[in-house]
Enzyme design. Structure first.
Site, PDB file in Angstrom:
ATOM      1  N   HIS A 128     -73.940-109.260  42.633  1.00 51.14           N
ATOM      2  CA  HIS A 128     -74.783-109.899  43.671  1.00 51.14           C
ATOM      3  C   HIS A 128     -73.979-110.964  44.386  1.00 51.14           C
ATOM      4  O   HIS A 128     -72.874-111.288  43.981  1.00 51.14           O
ATOM      5  CB  HIS A 128     -76.079-110.438  43.067  1.00 51.14           C
ATOM      6  CG  HIS A 128     -75.941-111.591  42.104  1.00 51.14           C
ATOM      7  ND1 HIS A 128     -75.246-111.492  40.913  1.00 51.14           N
ATOM      8  CD2 HIS A 128     -76.393-112.873  42.156  1.00 51.14           C
ATOM      9  CE1 HIS A 128     -75.310-112.647  40.272  1.00 51.14           C
ATOM     10  NE2 HIS A 128     -75.972-113.513  41.004  1.00 51.14           N
ATOM     11  N   HIS A 180     -74.135-114.254  44.907  1.00 48.82           N
ATOM     12  CA  HIS A 180     -73.955-115.672  44.566  1.00 48.82           C
ATOM     13  C   HIS A 180     -72.476-116.027  44.368  1.00 48.82           C
ATOM     14  O   HIS A 180     -71.695-115.230  43.831  1.00 48.82           O
ATOM     15  CB  HIS A 180     -74.754-116.034  43.314  1.00 48.82           C
ATOM     16  CG  HIS A 180     -76.214-116.220  43.590  1.00 48.82           C
ATOM     17  ND1 HIS A 180     -77.170-116.192  42.598  1.00 48.82           N
ATOM     18  CD2 HIS A 180     -76.886-116.435  44.755  1.00 48.82           C
ATOM     19  CE1 HIS A 180     -78.371-116.378  43.133  1.00 48.82           C
ATOM     20  NE2 HIS A 180     -78.220-116.526  44.442  1.00 48.82           N
ATOM     21  N   ASP A 235     -70.831-117.865  42.353  1.00 46.77           N
ATOM     22  CA  ASP A 235     -70.217-117.827  41.013  1.00 46.77           C
ATOM     23  C   ASP A 235     -69.918-116.382  40.567  1.00 46.77           C
ATOM     24  O   ASP A 235     -69.413-116.164  39.459  1.00 46.77           O
ATOM     25  CB  ASP A 235     -71.079-118.568  39.972  1.00 46.77           C
ATOM     26  CG  ASP A 235     -72.444-117.947  39.752  1.00 46.77           C
ATOM     27  OD1 ASP A 235     -73.138-117.658  40.748  1.00 46.77           O
ATOM     28  OD2 ASP A 235     -72.827-117.760  38.589  1.00 46.77           O
ATOM     29  N   HIS A 236     -70.198-115.419  41.448  1.00 46.69           N
ATOM     30  CA  HIS A 236     -69.860-114.014  41.187  1.00 46.69           C
ATOM     31  C   HIS A 236     -68.918-113.426  42.238  1.00 46.69           C
ATOM     32  O   HIS A 236     -68.398-112.333  42.051  1.00 46.69           O
ATOM     33  CB  HIS A 236     -71.144-113.166  41.101  1.00 46.69           C
ATOM     34  CG  HIS A 236     -72.068-113.642  40.025  1.00 46.69           C
ATOM     35  ND1 HIS A 236     -72.218-112.995  38.819  1.00 46.69           N
ATOM     36  CD2 HIS A 236     -72.844-114.758  39.946  1.00 46.69           C
ATOM     37  CE1 HIS A 236     -73.060-113.676  38.059  1.00 46.69           C
ATOM     38  NE2 HIS A 236     -73.453-114.752  38.719  1.00 46.69           N
ATOM     39  N   HIS A 287     -83.759-111.918  41.055  1.00 49.40           N
ATOM     40  CA  HIS A 287     -82.880-113.104  41.128  1.00 49.40           C
ATOM     41  C   HIS A 287     -82.326-113.196  42.547  1.00 49.40           C
ATOM     42  O   HIS A 287     -82.390-114.249  43.183  1.00 49.40           O
ATOM     43  CB  HIS A 287     -81.768-112.935  40.099  1.00 49.40           C
ATOM     44  CG  HIS A 287     -80.736-114.016  40.079  1.00 49.40           C
ATOM     45  ND1 HIS A 287     -80.963-115.265  39.548  1.00 49.40           N
ATOM     46  CD2 HIS A 287     -79.452-114.027  40.520  1.00 49.40           C
ATOM     47  CE1 HIS A 287     -79.864-116.002  39.667  1.00 49.40           C
ATOM     48  NE2 HIS A 287     -78.930-115.276  40.260  1.00 49.40           N
ATOM     49  N   ASP A 289     -77.083-111.245  36.627  1.00 52.35           N
ATOM     50  CA  ASP A 289     -78.021-112.345  36.372  1.00 52.35           C
ATOM     51  C   ASP A 289     -79.459-111.835  36.305  1.00 52.35           C
ATOM     52  O   ASP A 289     -80.398-112.561  36.622  1.00 52.35           O
ATOM     53  CB  ASP A 289     -77.907-113.419  37.461  1.00 52.35           C
ATOM     54  CG  ASP A 289     -76.624-114.231  37.349  1.00 52.35           C
ATOM     55  OD1 ASP A 289     -75.806-113.955  36.456  1.00 52.35           O
ATOM     56  OD2 ASP A 289     -76.446-115.148  38.179  1.00 52.35           O
ATOM     57  N   HIS A 348     -73.936-114.863  31.941  1.00 48.39           N
ATOM     58  CA  HIS A 348     -73.964-116.304  31.637  1.00 48.39           C
ATOM     59  C   HIS A 348     -74.221-116.564  30.158  1.00 48.39           C
ATOM     60  O   HIS A 348     -74.925-115.795  29.508  1.00 48.39           O
ATOM     61  CB  HIS A 348     -75.073-117.015  32.439  1.00 48.39           C
ATOM     62  CG  HIS A 348     -74.768-117.158  33.893  1.00 48.39           C
ATOM     63  ND1 HIS A 348     -74.076-118.235  34.410  1.00 48.39           N
ATOM     64  CD2 HIS A 348     -75.059-116.353  34.939  1.00 48.39           C
ATOM     65  CE1 HIS A 348     -73.957-118.083  35.727  1.00 48.39           C
ATOM     66  NE2 HIS A 348     -74.541-116.946  36.080  1.00 48.39           N
TER      67      HIS A 348
HETATM   68 FE    FE Z   1     -74.633-116.328  38.157  1.00 47.56          FE
HETATM   69 ZN    ZN Z   2     -76.664-115.495  40.403  1.00 44.08          ZN
END
Ligand code: FE
Ligand code: ZN
Length: 256
Positions: A57, A59, A61-62, A115, A134, A172
């Protein structure tokens, strides 16, 4: 019969990346690239050359490291069809039910919006492994940012239908916080109590709690247990739909 090797590595404050490696062909895939340097360091440590990058996805942090990893390795980037913010560098867009090959194995794409709207998960039936991003965590599920609770429940319900021995790699290390919450809605579940105690010891030893199995999650993860009579009694929601019980559990977690 599983043929691939899996390497889990932490990055940022609580993220996990995974490398999937076929010892025969040398093909190697990575799940997400939130930190390009961390992906490259993991490849270096294992002595593997990246051929594929699979994005769950949009975001940061990905995805923040996608362009660096692509530039350094020349990998093919597979990611979700644009249903949220665009992800730069995707070569192959995939959605629900799409399949593609990796080192002779079939990879099935499962859309699990909630999410984010663009969330996809990667299932390798021949390996018995799914990468849930996530969406589904050990003892938890992702916070619902872009979708709604009903959508997230539908997404989790798809994952619940996979074979019970499926190994779940999530993105995570939220497990101890998830365990604390899980015990607040499912306090009399002996399997949950045992698992929470096991996770406490693992984290005290610095061990990751990822991966887990679907069977473990079905027995202990409250976000998959909307149908459970004990949880329903605890919430006073005996006559309600599974989706309504899930929504109550998810909103309690948001305020926990
Ligand atoms: Fe994440
Ligand atoms: Zn995420």
């Amino acid at each position: 019969m599983a043929r691939f090797a899996y390497h889990l590595f932490p990055y940022l404050s609580d993220n996990y990346g995974v490398l999937i490696h076929d010892p025969e062909s040398g093909a190697t895939a990575a799940i997400d690239a939130g930190d390009g340097g961390a992906v490259l360091a993991a490849l270096e440590e294992k002595g593997w050359n990246l051929t594929d990058l699979w994005i769950t996805h949009h975001h940061a942090d990905h995805t923040d490291g996608v362009s660096l990893v692509k530039e350094k390795t020349g990998c093919t980037v597979t990611g979700p069809k644009g249903k949220s913010s665009a992800i730069a560098g995707i070569d192959r867009e995939v959605g629900e039910g799409d399949t593609f090959g990796f080192a002779g194995a079939e990879v099935r794409v499962i859309e699990t919006p909630g999410h984010t709207l663009d969330m996809i998960n990667f299932h390798l039936p021949s390996e018995g492994v799914v990468f849930t991003g996530d969406t589904l965590f050990a003892l938890g599920c992702g916070r619902v940012f872009e979708g709604d609770f009903a959508m997230m429940w539908d997404s989790l319900s798809k994952l619940m239908k996979l074979p019970a021995d499926t190994v779940i790699y999530s993105s995570h290390e939220y497990t101890l916080a998830n365990a604390k919450f899980a015990l607040s809605v499912d306090p009399d579940n002996p399997a949950l109590k045992a698992r929470a105690a096991k996770f406490e010891a693992m984290r005290a030893d610095g061990k990751p709690t990822v991966p887990s199995t679907l069977a473990e999650e079905l027995a202990t993860n409250p976000f998959l247990r909307a149908a459970d009579s004990g949880i329903r009694a605890h919430l006073g929601m005996e006559g309600e739909s599974d989706a309504a019980v899930f929504a109550e559990i998810r909103s309690r977690k948001d305020n926990f």
